[in-house]
Design a protein around this motif. Structure first.
Motif, short mmCIF file in Angstrom:
data_model
loop_
_atom_site.label_atom_id
_atom_site.label_comp_id
_atom_site.label_asym_id
_atom_site.label_seq_id
_atom_site.Cartn_x
_atom_site.Cartn_y
_atom_site.Cartn_z
N LEU A 17 0.85 -1.19 0.00
CA LEU A 17 0.00 0.00 0.00
C LEU A 17 0.88 1.24 0.00
CD1 LEU A 17 -2.58 -1.11 2.70
CD2 LEU A 17 -2.83 -1.22 0.22
N ALA A 18 0.64 2.12 -0.94
CA ALA A 18 1.39 3.37 -1.04
C ALA A 18 0.40 4.52 -1.12
CB ALA A 18 2.28 3.35 -2.28
N THR A 19 0.86 5.70 -0.77
CA THR A 19 0.01 6.87 -0.85
C THR A 19 0.87 8.09 -1.15
OG1 THR A 19 -1.74 8.13 0.28
CG2 THR A 19 0.07 7.31 1.64
N THR A 20 0.28 9.01 -1.87
CA THR A 20 0.94 10.27 -2.14
C THR A 20 -0.14 11.35 -2.21
OG1 THR A 20 2.59 11.40 -3.50
CG2 THR A 20 0.92 10.09 -4.67
N ASP A 21 0.27 12.59 -2.13
CA ASP A 21 -0.69 13.69 -2.17
C ASP A 21 -0.95 14.13 -3.60
OD1 ASP A 21 -0.94 13.74 0.60
OD2 ASP A 21 0.77 15.08 0.83
N ALA A 22 -2.09 14.71 -3.83
CA ALA A 22 -2.51 15.11 -5.18
C ALA A 22 -1.66 16.23 -5.76
CB ALA A 22 -3.98 15.52 -5.16
N PRO A 44 10.20 8.62 -11.14
CA PRO A 44 9.85 7.42 -11.92
C PRO A 44 10.08 6.11 -11.17
CG PRO A 44 11.06 8.95 -13.29
CD PRO A 44 11.10 9.50 -11.88
N ASP A 45 11.05 6.05 -10.30
CA ASP A 45 11.35 4.79 -9.60
C ASP A 45 10.69 4.71 -8.22
OD1 ASP A 45 12.90 6.70 -8.32
OD2 ASP A 45 14.70 5.44 -8.24
N TRP A 46 9.75 5.57 -7.95
CA TRP A 46 9.10 5.66 -6.64
C TRP A 46 8.52 4.30 -6.20
CZ3 TRP A 46 3.64 6.07 -5.25
CH2 TRP A 46 3.42 6.54 -3.96
N LEU A 47 7.70 3.69 -7.02
CA LEU A 47 7.11 2.40 -6.64
C LEU A 47 8.11 1.25 -6.75
CD1 LEU A 47 3.52 2.50 -8.17
CD2 LEU A 47 4.15 2.47 -5.75
N GLU A 48 8.95 1.30 -7.75
CA GLU A 48 9.95 0.24 -7.96
C GLU A 48 10.83 0.08 -6.71
OE1 GLU A 48 12.89 -0.87 -11.60
OE2 GLU A 48 12.87 1.23 -10.95
N ARG A 49 11.28 1.21 -6.15
CA ARG A 49 12.11 1.16 -4.94
C ARG A 49 11.31 0.62 -3.76
NH1 ARG A 49 13.75 6.16 -3.27
NH2 ARG A 49 12.48 7.21 -4.80
N GLN A 50 10.06 1.05 -3.63
CA GLN A 50 9.25 0.57 -2.51
C GLN A 50 9.02 -0.94 -2.59
OE1 GLN A 50 5.76 2.85 -1.31
NE2 GLN A 50 6.48 4.51 -2.64
N VAL A 51 8.70 -1.43 -3.78
CA VAL A 51 8.47 -2.87 -3.95
C VAL A 51 9.77 -3.65 -3.68
CG1 VAL A 51 7.87 -4.67 -5.62
CG2 VAL A 51 6.49 -2.59 -5.48
N GLY A 56 11.66 -7.50 2.87
CA GLY A 56 11.11 -7.62 4.21
C GLY A 56 10.75 -6.34 4.90
N TRP A 57 10.93 -5.21 4.26
CA TRP A 57 10.55 -3.94 4.88
C TRP A 57 9.04 -3.85 5.00
CZ3 TRP A 57 13.75 0.93 3.44
CH2 TRP A 57 15.11 0.64 3.43
N ASP A 58 8.58 -3.24 6.07
CA ASP A 58 7.15 -3.04 6.28
C ASP A 58 6.68 -1.67 5.88
OD1 ASP A 58 6.74 -5.60 7.39
OD2 ASP A 58 7.42 -4.90 9.34
N VAL A 59 7.57 -0.68 5.91
CA VAL A 59 7.18 0.72 5.68
C VAL A 59 8.31 1.45 4.97
CG1 VAL A 59 6.58 2.90 6.82
CG2 VAL A 59 5.77 0.76 7.78
N VAL A 60 7.93 2.35 4.08
CA VAL A 60 8.86 3.29 3.47
C VAL A 60 8.23 4.67 3.62
CG1 VAL A 60 9.99 4.06 1.34
CG2 VAL A 60 9.71 1.60 1.79
N LEU A 61 8.97 5.60 4.19
CA LEU A 61 8.48 6.98 4.36
C LEU A 61 9.30 7.92 3.50
CD1 LEU A 61 8.07 7.01 8.23
CD2 LEU A 61 6.30 6.70 6.52
#
Length: 126
Positions: free
Chosen positions: A95-100, A106-113, A119-124
């Protein structure tokens, strides 16, 4: 391993900035190999936020709270509903979220996944 991703964008009267946000977000979506649901939680909007979000390819839910936390939670519930068939294991859904008004890299989701798969639970932050 992450099997699906959901991104929630809470928005209140963001018709002007939302296209830039969603253009960048969908560019980031193309960098991951799992299914991604993008949900805009249009919160008490009196402008064309919902129409703009749909035109950009996002799923839209309407919320009437004027509270970003409530809008974000409603969006997360919708993402979990939409991704339930992708994985019976909720832990395999990122689950990811960003403001409008934010333009993600471009690699925002790729890095999170990648972090989640280690094994990470959270990325801030970015």
């Amino acid at each position: 391993m992450i099997e699906a991703v959901g991104v929630v964008v809470p928005a209140h009267n963001e018709e002007t900035l939302l296209p830039g946000c969603l253009t960048a977000l969908f560019r980031a979506v193309r960098q991951v190999s799992v299914p991604v649901q993008v949900v805009v939680a249009a919160d008490s909007c009196t402008d064309r936020t919902a129409a703009v979000a749909r035109a950009c390819g996002a799923r839209v839910i309407s919320v009437r709270s004027r509270r970003v936390g409530v809008a974000r939670a409603a969006g997360m519930a919708e993402v979990l509903r939409l991704t339930a068939s992708a994985s019976p294991d909720a832990a395999a859904i990122w689950l990811a979220t960003t403001d409008a008004d934010t333009v993600v890299p471009p690699d925002w989701l790729e890095r999170q996944v990648a972090h989640a798969d280690r094994g990470w639970d959270v990325v801030l932050g970015t």
